[in-house]
Design a protein around this motif. Structure first.
Motif, mmCIF file in Angstrom:
data_model
loop_
_atom_site.group_PDB
_atom_site.id
_atom_site.type_symbol
_atom_site.label_atom_id
_atom_site.label_comp_id
_atom_site.label_asym_id
_atom_site.label_seq_id
_atom_site.Cartn_x
_atom_site.Cartn_y
_atom_site.Cartn_z
ATOM 1 N N GLU A 726 72.470 98.160 118.668
ATOM 2 C CA GLU A 726 73.708 98.498 117.960
ATOM 3 C C GLU A 726 73.740 97.766 116.629
ATOM 4 O OE1 GLU A 726 77.730 100.208 117.741
ATOM 5 O OE2 GLU A 726 76.001 100.592 119.055
ATOM 6 N N VAL A 727 73.967 98.507 115.543
ATOM 7 C CA VAL A 727 74.046 97.890 114.222
ATOM 8 C C VAL A 727 75.260 96.977 114.170
ATOM 9 C CG1 VAL A 727 74.405 98.315 111.763
ATOM 10 C CG2 VAL A 727 72.826 99.750 113.049
ATOM 11 N N MET A 728 75.025 95.751 113.720
ATOM 12 C CA MET A 728 76.088 94.764 113.631
ATOM 13 C C MET A 728 76.389 94.363 112.191
ATOM 14 S SD MET A 728 76.648 94.562 116.829
ATOM 15 C CE MET A 728 77.898 93.289 116.814
ATOM 16 N N HIS A 729 75.412 94.498 111.316
ATOM 17 C CA HIS A 729 75.534 93.898 109.986
ATOM 18 C C HIS A 729 74.543 94.581 109.055
ATOM 19 C CE1 HIS A 729 76.093 90.336 107.258
ATOM 20 N NE2 HIS A 729 74.871 90.642 106.899
ATOM 21 N N GLY A 730 74.931 94.741 107.796
ATOM 22 C CA GLY A 730 73.985 95.294 106.823
ATOM 23 C C GLY A 730 74.674 96.078 105.735
ATOM 24 N N THR A 731 73.972 97.062 105.200
ATOM 25 C CA THR A 731 74.502 97.898 104.138
ATOM 26 C C THR A 731 75.897 98.387 104.511
ATOM 27 O OG1 THR A 731 72.343 98.598 103.330
ATOM 28 C CG2 THR A 731 74.183 100.090 102.935
ATOM 29 N N SER A 732 76.843 98.196 103.601
ATOM 30 C CA SER A 732 78.235 98.545 103.897
ATOM 31 C C SER A 732 78.724 99.582 102.884
ATOM 32 C CB SER A 732 79.094 97.282 103.894
ATOM 33 O OG SER A 732 78.943 96.551 102.687
ATOM 34 N N TYR A 733 79.293 99.112 101.773
ATOM 35 C CA TYR A 733 79.705 100.039 100.714
ATOM 36 C C TYR A 733 78.560 100.145 99.726
ATOM 37 C CZ TYR A 733 82.080 101.904 96.600
ATOM 38 O OH TYR A 733 82.426 102.660 95.508
ATOM 39 N N LEU A 734 77.875 101.270 99.745
ATOM 40 C CA LEU A 734 76.715 101.487 98.877
ATOM 41 C C LEU A 734 77.150 102.370 97.716
ATOM 42 C CD1 LEU A 734 73.669 101.077 98.473
ATOM 43 C CD2 LEU A 734 73.278 103.030 99.968
ATOM 44 N N GLN A 735 77.035 101.859 96.500
ATOM 45 C CA GLN A 735 77.597 102.507 95.323
ATOM 46 C C GLN A 735 76.530 102.657 94.239
ATOM 47 O OE1 GLN A 735 81.460 101.113 93.294
ATOM 48 N NE2 GLN A 735 79.917 100.035 92.113
ATOM 49 N N ALA A 736 76.369 103.875 93.728
ATOM 50 C CA ALA A 736 75.475 104.137 92.596
ATOM 51 C C ALA A 736 76.302 104.813 91.509
ATOM 52 C CB ALA A 736 74.306 105.024 93.006
ATOM 53 N N VAL A 737 76.329 104.218 90.321
ATOM 54 C CA VAL A 737 77.199 104.699 89.244
ATOM 55 C C VAL A 737 76.367 104.906 87.987
ATOM 56 C CG1 VAL A 737 79.271 104.251 87.874
ATOM 57 C CG2 VAL A 737 79.087 103.322 90.197
ATOM 58 N N SER A 738 76.541 106.064 87.375
ATOM 59 C CA SER A 738 75.936 106.323 86.071
ATOM 60 C C SER A 738 77.046 106.695 85.095
ATOM 61 C CB SER A 738 74.898 107.447 86.159
ATOM 62 O OG SER A 738 75.521 108.673 86.520
ATOM 63 N N PHE A 739 76.723 106.629 83.813
ATOM 64 C CA PHE A 739 77.684 106.991 82.773
ATOM 65 C C PHE A 739 77.091 108.085 81.894
ATOM 66 C CE2 PHE A 739 79.033 102.781 84.001
ATOM 67 C CZ PHE A 739 80.422 102.872 83.983
ATOM 68 N N GLY A 740 77.956 108.962 81.438
ATOM 69 C CA GLY A 740 77.560 110.030 80.547
ATOM 70 C C GLY A 740 78.697 110.372 79.613
ATOM 71 N N PRO A 741 78.573 111.420 78.852
ATOM 72 C CA PRO A 741 79.630 111.802 77.908
ATOM 73 C C PRO A 741 80.985 112.033 78.570
ATOM 74 C CG PRO A 741 77.614 113.036 77.481
ATOM 75 C CD PRO A 741 77.398 112.301 78.762
#
Length: 798
Positions: A726-741
């Motif tokens: 059972e997963v107990m700990h690790g990747t939680s809120y995974l966020q990838a953000v880019s910017f454009g016009p």
């Protein structure tokens, strides 16, 4: 409920306390109220996966909406933690039952600890330290939480706390207690078992239950003896500047590692005060601000810093009395602090019990375990702990200032000025492509020279200093609290290519511009880096050089997302070829206990393993996990040892041509094969069948692997009775953000989903997406929010 007509939307936002919106459209679903009676008003809109977007006209209203929304998504988790930090568990629950809060304590010991940590005087001090606008937001949060509880009723709460007497209204003091918990999470909270256990020699056994279990490297021996938490916060963070992205604008990856259960289970949130704040991301329950996220101008994330935020002090005791210590030859008494808690008796009545803590001018005395020889409380020596974050009441003000920043320059200025982030590095980038790294946290002001004079080694990953005035933390003008380094003395770097961190020091934030010359308490250099640091840098460098097999140079958002979830096992890539040579040359070997083991079939499966922690990876992952656990900390096995001139590329390879090293490797391999084959796991099982998270009757397969193996997508899981993990700990809120016009474009997962209620439709929806690596685009603009297929809205007031 129908959406508010577009023509009335502005009026609904601007009208005093929302009452005009009700009269014109009926958009609220609470009882009507006169404008004179309304104190708090907010609009909560939700989009797909239950993500709340909270809008209000003032700070109090925004807090009100946050408190209401967070209660909707996790009231049982919050109520349980309010019970904990108030020191009230034994009043309602079995006093001897174990509770996991920064270590394994029973409810009685937990209550003693938190009653001491959050005594009345320090709560008053913490409240006075909050800026007026934050006080309004905290008061609003409490009102929103209480409003949800009133409207829902205890009988209709989720099963985990339905009709529970310990679910109650909260106030600002409850929130101050919770904020102090978060600030001290990696400090005194992690030491809670040792602090409660501290008693003078001959005083008897302290009331703390702490069964031993495996601990992570940072707290190795000591944690195993006391049962301190095996899971510490961690993260990966990358900010790509204009020279590193395909479109020449900024890009960010945030990948915090937190427990999948309990109070540090993050929640998504979007906050808007029109014309003042528009910020989206995630935060911890009870926090009325965004902790990791983005605005129209910039994005940021955090990684747990390697900097020290506490030290131990060695006290020379008066030989006539172990509760007195000598300072420059003068005997001084320890201060006794008696705390009293309510304890439910077997007949249901409430009794009281007391416990004494011992304090010195160098901090609270603790009882280090026998596994740390020479560091217990004896007749001649004792040890005290001082944590800078117990004196740091600026944590929420720090994120509040960051949320309000209008530019990367303002973000940086706020972090340098407030210096309130308790234990996180900050990694940020703006739309123009400037990448920024700041290791700005409250670090004890102990210079390298002072450490050389005062140092008494280290224990449990903390520096030990002599308990004399000359070894106290130095005060420095211009700092917001005593005894810490000013921001000017802490690592900051700004680049146009990239910055990164995966919980190692600031040293290799940008390998082309190493950060050195700091106090060892701030940042160290010339030491072996963790696997996540090494694979992170190697993946970035390969992409920017165009040597990763992909076309062109410069990062795109899908490529950055692929790096985050590649699930490559870094140390397998460094040693597997040599391991297979050893394996094929060794048909059989004996374990350390002399058990003979045939290796042929295991070697075949290791050779067929794809060297990842992906859902389809075979049992080779398990063999390698056990093998590397036995040899990873043995410097003698490396063919190419660590070299500070090549810290990303070393150590690597296995030393097969040395008889002693080869013998150790064969025994480790035999131990691994024997352990896995004896566990009952099917030889053809996949990692996705084995590592899961349960949601009701479902078992959702989860990719990712051990931090010790250098898996960027870090997951730690615990074996269950049915043989799964059972997963107990690790990747939680995974966020990838880019910017454009058009502004920011963010894709994310909340890996364990928004709601902690297993009956909620949002208890597993994002987890299913994470399992399939199907990133979710976040609706940020007004048009995106209203166009979302899961859009709903509600106005609340009181």
């Amino acid at each position: 409920m129908k959406p508010v007509p577009a023509g009335f939307a502005f009026l609904c936002r601007a009208a005093l306390a929302g009452w005009l919106c009700v009269l014109l459209t009926g958009c609220g679903d609470e009882e009507a109220a006169s404008p004179d009676s309304v104190r708090y008003s907010a609009q909560i809109r939700r989009t797909s996966y239950g993500v709340p977007h909270v809008t209000a006209d003032d700070e109090a209203g925004l807090g009100f909406g946050i408190g209401y929304a967070q209660a909707q998504d996790g009231i049982c988790v919050l109520a349980d933690q309010f019970l904990t930090v108030a020191g009230e568990r034994s009043r309602h629950l079995e006093a001897n039952a174990l509770v996991e809060q920064g270590g394994r304590l029973d409810n009685r010991a937990s209550d003693f600890f938190y009653t001491q940590l959050n005594h009345a005087a320090v709560l008053d001090e913490a409240w006075r330290a909050q800026p007026p606008e934050l006080r309004s937001r905290f008061l609003g949060f409490a009102a929103g939480y209480n409003r949800y509880l009133e409207k829902t009723g205890r009988q209709a709460l989720p099963r985990a706390c339905r009709n529970a007497a310990w679910v109650r209204d909260i106030n600002e003091r409850d929130l101050m207690r919770l904020m102090r918990y978060y600030a001290s999470l990696n400090g005194v909270v992690a030491f809670a078992p040792w602090l409660v256990a501290a008693q003078p020699p001959g005083a008897g056994v302290a009331p703390v239950r702490a069964p031993a279990r495996r601990a992570r490297v940072a707290l190795a021996q000591a944690a195993a003896a006391t049962g301190a938490s095996t899971y510490r916060t961690g993260s990966n963070g990358v900010a790509l500047g204009r020279d590193a992205t395909r479109n020449g604008q900024g890009m960010l990856l945030g990948n915090p590692h937190f427990p999948w259960h309990g109070i540090t289970r993050m929640m998504q949130l979007h906050l808007t005060l029109p014309g003042r704040i528009d910020v989206m991301g995630a935060t911890l329950p009870g926090m009325p601000v965004i902790g990791i996220g983005f605005t129209r101008e910039f994005a940021w994330t955090h990684t747990t810093a390697s900097s020290s935020h506490e030290t131990l002090f060695e006290l020379d005791l008066d030989p006539d009395d172990p509760t007195r210590y000598r300072v420059d030859g003068v005997s001084r008494p320890m201060q006794r602090q008696v705390v009293t808690i309510d304890v439910r008796q077997s007949d249901g009545s409430i009794g009281q019990e007391s416990h004494t803590f011992y304090l010195s001018e160098f901090g609270m005395v603790l009882a280090l375990p026998e596994s740390v020889p020479g560091h217990g409380w004896t007749r001649t020596k004792a040890y005290a702990l001082r944590d800078a974050n117990t004196e740091n009441h600026r944590m929420v003000a720090q994120w509040h200032a960051m949320n309000r920043a209008r530019s990367l320059a303002q973000l940086r200025e706020s972090v340098e000025r407030v210096l309130g982030n308790p234990w996180n590095n900050t990694i940020a980038v703006d739309s123009g492509g400037t990448a920024l790294f700041m290791a700005l946290t409250p670090v004890p002001n102990v210079s390298a020279a002072q450490l050389a004079r005062c140092g008494r080694g280290s224990v449990a990953g903390r520096f030990v200093l002599r308990g004399t005035p000359a070894c106290q933390w130095a005060d420095q003008p211009g700092t917001p609290q005593r005894g810490i380094f000013a921001a000017a003395g802490l690592p900051v770097i700004q680049r146009m290519d990239y910055v990164q961190n995966s919980n190692d020091s600031a040293w290799l934030t940008q390998p082309a511009a190493p950060l050195t010359g700091y106090s060892p308490l701030v940042s160290q250099s010339d030491y072996p880096q963790g696997g996540r640091t090494r694979i992170g840098i190697q993946q970035l460098e390969a992409r920017l050089a165009g040597t990763d097999g992909l076309p062109g140079r410069g990062m795109t958002l899908p490529q950055l997302e692929a790096i985050a979830l590649s699930n490559r096992v870094y140390f397998a890539e460094q040693v597997m070829d040599d391991l297979l040579k050893l394996c094929r040359a060794t048909p059989a070997a004996s374990t350390r206990d002399g058990v003979p083991v045939r290796l042929g079939e295991a070697c075949e499966r290791l050779a067929a393993w794809d060297r990842t922690a992906g859902l389809g990876s075979n049992i080779g992952y398990l063999y390698f996990e056990k093998f590397f656990a036995a040899i990873g900390e043995e410097p003698s096995v490396w063919a190419v040892p660590f070299d500070a001139r090549d810290p990303v590329g070393t150590p690597r390879g296995l030393r097969l041509n040395d008889a002693a090293a080869a013998g150790l490797l064969r025994r480790a391999l035999a131990d691994a094969v024997h352990a896995v084959n004896g566990s009952g796991v099917r030889p053809d099982i996949t990692w996705g069948e084995l590592q899961v998270v349960r949601r009701g009757t479902r078992k959702i397969p989860i990719h990712g692997g051990s931090d010790a193996l250098g898996v960027y997508n870090m997951m730690e899981s615990r074996e269950q009775p049915d043989g799964t993990r059972e997963v107990m700990h690790g990747t939680s809120y995974l966020q990838a953000v880019s910017f454009g016009p058009a502004g920011p474009h963010a894709e994310a997962f909340l890996a364990y989903s928004q709601s902690s209620d297993p009956d909620s439709p949002h208890a597993a929806d994002q987890t299913e997406r994470f399992s399939r690596k199907r990133w979710i685009a976040l609706p940020f603009t007004e048009a995106e929010i209203r166009a979302d297929p899961g859009f709903s809205e509600r106005r609340i007031w009181q």
